[in-house]
Design a protein around this motif. Sequence first.
Motif, PDB file in Angstrom:
ATOM      1  N   VAL A  74      79.515 -23.247 -38.859  1.00 46.16           N
ATOM      2  CA  VAL A  74      80.076 -23.887 -40.043  1.00 46.16           C
ATOM      3  C   VAL A  74      81.168 -22.960 -40.560  1.00 46.16           C
ATOM      4  O   VAL A  74      81.152 -21.752 -40.287  1.00 46.16           O
ATOM      5  N   GLU A  75      82.124 -23.510 -41.273  1.00 45.07           N
ATOM      6  CA  GLU A  75      83.181 -22.680 -41.836  1.00 45.07           C
ATOM      7  C   GLU A  75      82.890 -22.428 -43.313  1.00 45.07           C
ATOM      8  O   GLU A  75      82.681 -23.367 -44.087  1.00 45.07           O
ATOM      9  N   VAL A  76      82.840 -21.165 -43.686  1.00 42.35           N
ATOM     10  CA  VAL A  76      82.557 -20.770 -45.061  1.00 42.35           C
ATOM     11  C   VAL A  76      83.671 -19.847 -45.538  1.00 42.35           C
ATOM     12  O   VAL A  76      83.867 -18.765 -44.986  1.00 42.35           O
ATOM     13  N   GLU A  77      84.410 -20.286 -46.528  1.00 46.99           N
ATOM     14  CA  GLU A  77      85.506 -19.501 -47.107  1.00 46.99           C
ATOM     15  C   GLU A  77      86.455 -18.990 -46.034  1.00 46.99           C
ATOM     16  O   GLU A  77      86.857 -17.830 -46.020  1.00 46.99           O
ATOM     17  N   GLY A  78      86.794 -19.868 -45.109  1.00 47.51           N
ATOM     18  CA  GLY A  78      87.764 -19.538 -44.071  1.00 47.51           C
ATOM     19  C   GLY A  78      87.235 -18.709 -42.924  1.00 47.51           C
ATOM     20  O   GLY A  78      87.993 -18.335 -42.027  1.00 47.51           O
ATOM     21  N   ARG A  79      85.920 -18.418 -42.912  1.00 44.41           N
ATOM     22  CA  ARG A  79      85.319 -17.637 -41.826  1.00 44.41           C
ATOM     23  C   ARG A  79      84.310 -18.498 -41.081  1.00 44.41           C
ATOM     24  O   ARG A  79      83.651 -19.362 -41.661  1.00 44.41           O
ATOM     25  N   ASN A  80      84.195 -18.233 -39.760  1.00 43.67           N
ATOM     26  CA  ASN A  80      83.164 -18.886 -38.973  1.00 43.67           C
ATOM     27  C   ASN A  80      81.810 -18.264 -39.297  1.00 43.67           C
ATOM     28  O   ASN A  80      81.658 -17.040 -39.276  1.00 43.67           O
ATOM     29  N   GLN A  81      80.841 -19.116 -39.587  1.00 48.71           N
ATOM     30  CA  GLN A  81      79.482 -18.642 -39.828  1.00 48.71           C
ATOM     31  C   GLN A  81      78.561 -19.335 -38.830  1.00 48.71           C
ATOM     32  O   GLN A  81      78.621 -20.551 -38.655  1.00 48.71           O
ATOM     33  N   LEU A  82      77.737 -18.537 -38.146  1.00 54.20           N
ATOM     34  CA  LEU A  82      76.801 -19.095 -37.170  1.00 54.20           C
ATOM     35  C   LEU A  82      75.414 -19.168 -37.796  1.00 54.20           C
ATOM     36  O   LEU A  82      74.879 -18.154 -38.249  1.00 54.20           O
ATOM     37  N   ARG A  83      74.872 -20.349 -37.829  1.00 53.19           N
ATOM     38  CA  ARG A  83      73.530 -20.546 -38.373  1.00 53.19           C
ATOM     39  C   ARG A  83      72.542 -20.731 -37.232  1.00 53.19           C
ATOM     40  O   ARG A  83      72.773 -21.524 -36.322  1.00 53.19           O
ATOM     41  N   ILE A  84      71.449 -19.994 -37.303  1.00 53.12           N
ATOM     42  CA  ILE A  84      70.460 -19.952 -36.224  1.00 53.12           C
ATOM     43  C   ILE A  84      69.137 -20.530 -36.696  1.00 53.12           C
ATOM     44  O   ILE A  84      68.644 -20.187 -37.774  1.00 53.12           O
ATOM     45  N   THR A  85      68.557 -21.408 -35.883  1.00 50.99           N
ATOM     46  CA  THR A  85      67.220 -21.921 -36.152  1.00 50.99           C
ATOM     47  C   THR A  85      66.423 -21.905 -34.852  1.00 50.99           C
ATOM     48  O   THR A  85      67.005 -22.023 -33.766  1.00 50.99           O
ATOM     49  N   SER A  86      65.118 -21.737 -34.945  1.00 48.22           N
ATOM     50  CA  SER A  86      64.276 -21.649 -33.746  1.00 48.22           C
ATOM     51  C   SER A  86      63.044 -22.529 -33.879  1.00 48.22           C
ATOM     52  O   SER A  86      62.488 -22.698 -34.962  1.00 48.22           O
ATOM     53  N   PHE A  87      62.636 -23.076 -32.752  1.00 45.41           N
ATOM     54  CA  PHE A  87      61.406 -23.856 -32.641  1.00 45.41           C
ATOM     55  C   PHE A  87      60.508 -23.090 -31.667  1.00 45.41           C
ATOM     56  O   PHE A  87      60.920 -22.826 -30.532  1.00 45.41           O
TER      57      PHE A  87
END
Length: 239
Positions: A74-87
């Motif tokens: 996702v883009e947050v304040e002009g920076r790429n942010q990687l969100r991680i979720t696990s099952f």
Amino acid sequence: MNLKVKLNNILFLDIETVPQEEHWSSVSKEMQTLFEKKTQYQRKEEFTAEEFYERAGIWAEFGKIICISAGYFVEVEGRNQLRITSFFGDDEHKILVDFKNLLNKHFSKASNVLCAHNGKEFDFPFIARRMIVHQIELPKKLNLFGKKPWEVPHLDTLELWKFGDYKHYTSLKLLTSILGIPSPKDDIDGSEVAGVYYKEKNIERIVTYCEKDTIAVAQVLLRFNNENLLEAKDIISVN
């Protein structure tokens, strides 16, 4: 590489698998015979089927998934942010259903693709085969029947690195090393996962390892596209 896929259309993933049983003696006689036949060329005469069973997790017929880690940008304040979720856990059916729900709710568009390292040879078919075993209807992103090669919604960082050289194999650890990406293999490696799961019973350690691989795949794709690598502050757990 100038990849044409938008980062926020990609779901990065990695899976961890183990033999379905901790001990060879718990495997039915029929499955022992089938495993012996399935692995005869890999084992040759160096190992008995029983000695080789610790590697059973690499085959969907004899292994099971204990963790799927997924990451998305996702883009947050002009920076790429990687969100991680696990099952993760002992209930493979639940892991697969939860992952399918993620795909169907958030990554079912035509523009969405899945990305993994060696995913086309391992992660994607392994997940699909285990879903069939559990009588779970395949999500669109894993149902490849009737699709032409260019219609398959999968990216594979190993395949991209091959540049058409199909004899070439490069591990994720080697690739991150030469590209200046923090190594995901700073604790355990794939050969140790079954021991950590069955003997240590430390699923959290496996989840951390799986998530690091997922992050590494995302970092590799950024480097392929000559984009800035993620910093620690750009990686967010949403479990």
